[in-house]
Design a protein around this motif. Structure first.
Motif, PDB file in Angstrom:
ATOM      1  N   SER A   1      -9.382   6.865   9.403  1.00 19.18           N
ATOM      2  CA  SER A   1      -8.232   7.700   9.722  1.00 19.18           C
ATOM      3  C   SER A   1      -7.553   7.277  11.010  1.00 19.18           C
ATOM      4  CB  SER A   1      -8.657   9.162   9.812  1.00 19.18           C
ATOM      5  OG  SER A   1      -9.570   9.330  10.879  1.00 19.18           O
TER       6      SER A   1
ATOM      7  N   LEU B   1      -4.298   1.944  11.896  1.00 13.44           N
ATOM      8  CA  LEU B   1      -2.893   1.927  11.558  1.00 13.44           C
ATOM      9  C   LEU B   1      -2.670   1.441  10.133  1.00 13.44           C
ATOM     10  CD1 LEU B   1       0.025   2.290  12.465  1.00 13.44           C
ATOM     11  CD2 LEU B   1      -0.034  -0.049  13.288  1.00 13.44           C
TER      12      LEU B   1
ATOM     13  N   GLN C   1      10.260   2.942   1.295  1.00 11.52           N
ATOM     14  CA  GLN C   1       9.945   3.950   2.300  1.00 11.52           C
ATOM     15  C   GLN C   1       9.936   5.339   1.681  1.00 11.52           C
ATOM     16  OE1 GLN C   1       8.708   2.902   4.993  1.00 11.52           O
ATOM     17  NE2 GLN C   1       9.179   4.507   6.408  1.00 11.52           N
TER      18      GLN C   1
ATOM     19  N   THR D   1       0.934   5.447   1.840  1.00 12.58           N
ATOM     20  CA  THR D   1       0.020   5.227   2.958  1.00 12.58           C
ATOM     21  C   THR D   1       0.764   4.716   4.191  1.00 12.58           C
ATOM     22  OG1 THR D   1      -0.447   2.939   2.353  1.00 12.58           O
ATOM     23  CG2 THR D   1      -1.844   4.634   1.361  1.00 12.58           C
ATOM     24  N   THR D   2       0.105   4.798   5.316  1.00 10.82           N
ATOM     25  CA  THR D   2       0.664   4.313   6.573  1.00 10.82           C
ATOM     26  C   THR D   2       0.853   2.804   6.538  1.00 10.82           C
ATOM     27  OG1 THR D   2      -0.447   6.097   7.728  1.00 10.82           O
ATOM     28  CG2 THR D   2       0.299   4.267   9.070  1.00 10.82           C
ATOM     29  N   ARG D   3      -0.049   2.094   5.900  1.00 10.40           N
ATOM     30  CA  ARG D   3       0.068   0.636   5.779  1.00 10.40           C
ATOM     31  C   ARG D   3       1.370   0.264   5.086  1.00 10.40           C
ATOM     32  NH1 ARG D   3      -0.743  -2.815   1.597  1.00 10.40           N
ATOM     33  NH2 ARG D   3      -1.467  -1.092   0.335  1.00 10.40           N
TER      34      ARG D   3
ATOM     35  N   ARG E   1       4.117   2.059   4.840  1.00  5.30           N
ATOM     36  CA  ARG E   1       5.250   2.434   5.688  1.00  5.30           C
ATOM     37  C   ARG E   1       5.429   1.446   6.839  1.00  5.30           C
ATOM     38  NH1 ARG E   1       2.729   7.771   5.204  1.00  5.30           N
ATOM     39  NH2 ARG E   1       3.641   8.692   3.340  1.00  5.30           N
ATOM     40  N   PHE E   2       4.330   1.044   7.449  1.00  2.00           N
ATOM     41  CA  PHE E   2       4.377   0.118   8.580  1.00  2.00           C
ATOM     42  C   PHE E   2       4.973  -1.223   8.161  1.00  2.00           C
ATOM     43  CE2 PHE E   2       2.316  -3.221  11.117  1.00  2.00           C
ATOM     44  CZ  PHE E   2       2.731  -2.845  12.385  1.00  2.00           C
TER      45      PHE E   2
END
Length: 104
Positions: free
Chosen positions: A10, A13, A66, A71-73, A75-76
């Protein structure tokens, strides 16, 4: 007392939820590829058609990626591709635009 260790993802990034997301991963790859193409070709003024069109399509695919990212991955990496696409698009527009020299 011995306890089982669980990885704490969690805080990472690039954390993932462990489920496959083929559409989102494809959009991330397309956005990154188009962003890289637009960014690199934008430094050559004669390639303004390539950089502006690749940037525009990269912005559109990145925006949709987007919108549906999980997941954050995702989006990043999508934001990295969006930034490169936008820089390539804007420099391509400054060097002649989407139709510069083709129409008119």
């Amino acid at each position: 007392m011995a306890q089982a260790m669980r990885p704490n993802s969690s805080n990472s990034l690039l954390a993932t939820d462990g489920k496959p997301h083929p559409l989102q991963d494809t959009l991330v790859a397309v956005t990154l590829t188009l962003g890289l193409l637009a960014f690199v070709s934008a430094f050559f003024p004669d390639l303004h058609l390539l950089s502006s069109w690749a940037g525009l399509v990269g912005i559109l695919t990145g925006a949709y990626g987007q919108f549906i990212s999980v997941t954050t991955r995702e989006r990043f990496l999508t934001i990295i591709g969006l930034g490169a696409s936008a820089v390539g698009f804007f420099l391509g527009m400054a060097h002649g635009g989407l139709f510069g020299g083709v129409i008119g």
